[in-house]
Design a protein around this motif. Structure first.
Motif, PDB file in Angstrom:
ATOM      1  N   VAL A  55      26.069   6.613 -12.513  1.00 57.28           N
ATOM      2  CA  VAL A  55      25.365   5.340 -12.534  1.00 57.28           C
ATOM      3  C   VAL A  55      26.342   4.246 -12.963  1.00 57.28           C
ATOM      4  O   VAL A  55      26.860   4.276 -14.082  1.00 57.28           O
ATOM      5  N   PHE A  73      19.794  11.759  -6.879  1.00 55.10           N
ATOM      6  CA  PHE A  73      19.462  10.431  -6.371  1.00 55.10           C
ATOM      7  C   PHE A  73      19.053  10.643  -4.923  1.00 55.10           C
ATOM      8  O   PHE A  73      19.886  10.939  -4.069  1.00 55.10           O
ATOM      9  N   ASP A  76      18.264   7.248  -1.776  1.00 53.35           N
ATOM     10  CA  ASP A  76      18.514   5.935  -2.400  1.00 53.35           C
ATOM     11  C   ASP A  76      17.222   5.250  -2.852  1.00 53.35           C
ATOM     12  O   ASP A  76      17.174   4.028  -2.968  1.00 53.35           O
ATOM     13  N   ILE A  79      15.033   8.519  -8.259  1.00 50.68           N
ATOM     14  CA  ILE A  79      15.931   9.227  -9.176  1.00 50.68           C
ATOM     15  C   ILE A  79      15.146  10.394  -9.762  1.00 50.68           C
ATOM     16  O   ILE A  79      13.999  10.236 -10.175  1.00 50.68           O
ATOM     17  N   TYR A  99      18.362   4.403 -15.813  1.00 49.08           N
ATOM     18  CA  TYR A  99      18.969   4.649 -14.507  1.00 49.08           C
ATOM     19  C   TYR A  99      18.259   3.857 -13.409  1.00 49.08           C
ATOM     20  O   TYR A  99      18.900   3.276 -12.527  1.00 49.08           O
ATOM     21  N   LEU A 103      20.212   0.900 -11.279  1.00 47.68           N
ATOM     22  CA  LEU A 103      20.389   1.131  -9.840  1.00 47.68           C
ATOM     23  C   LEU A 103      19.371   0.365  -8.983  1.00 47.68           C
ATOM     24  O   LEU A 103      19.390   0.485  -7.764  1.00 47.68           O
ATOM     25  N   VAL A 105      16.223   0.940  -8.588  1.00 48.31           N
ATOM     26  CA  VAL A 105      15.475   1.968  -7.866  1.00 48.31           C
ATOM     27  C   VAL A 105      14.003   1.878  -8.277  1.00 48.31           C
ATOM     28  O   VAL A 105      13.694   1.764  -9.464  1.00 48.31           O
TER      29      VAL A 105
END
Length: 136
Positions: A55, A73, A76, A79, A99, A103, A105
């Motif tokens: 990360v 991951f 994309d 997580i 995370y 990211l 996400v």
């Protein structure tokens, strides 16, 4: 087009893979064993992923060196943090949320293989503001 429904479907497939691994191995093994088996199960199911993805952290244009690695991951979009612990603790949530934020996400999963039943008690799903901004 990415939608909340497509991310939810992907989450369902990931949990299905974890249930399969748990059904075959049961509980009581080290996290690393479940990790390797999840990798194989995701390959069998043709789900794209990165394993032990580092990360990145960038602060004011400077890349900082942290040893943050998410276990999986997936596409994309999700997580996955794998655990083999007696209970999921707030620190596990904090790890996953960190995370997800770093990211950008929308969704994260904690999968605890030390549970008796992955579907009922061995998984925790977290979403953030990115998920809420995705069309249904």
């Amino acid at each position: 087009m990415i939608t909340q429904n497509s991310i939810n479907q992907l989450t369902y497939e990931i949990i299905g893979a974890a249930i399969e691994v748990h059904k075959i191995l049961g509980k009581g093994l080290l996290e690393s064993v479940y990790h390797k088996c999840m990798i194989e199960e995701l390959k069998i199911r043709k789900i794209n992923f990165k394993s032990e993805f580092k990360v990145p952290i960038n602060y004011k244009g400077v890349d900082l060196d942290f040893d943050f690695k998410c276990d999986l991951f997936i596409e994309d979009l999700v997580i996955v943090e794998l655990k083999a612990v007696n209970e999921i603790l707030p620190i596990h949530d904090a790890q996953l949320l960190t995370y997800m934020k770093l990211l950008s996400v929308p969704k994260g999963l904690i999968l605890n293989f030390h549970s008796n039943n992955i579907f009922r008690e061995g998984q925790k799903t977290l979403v953030n503001e990115h998920f809420k901004n995705i069309p249904k």
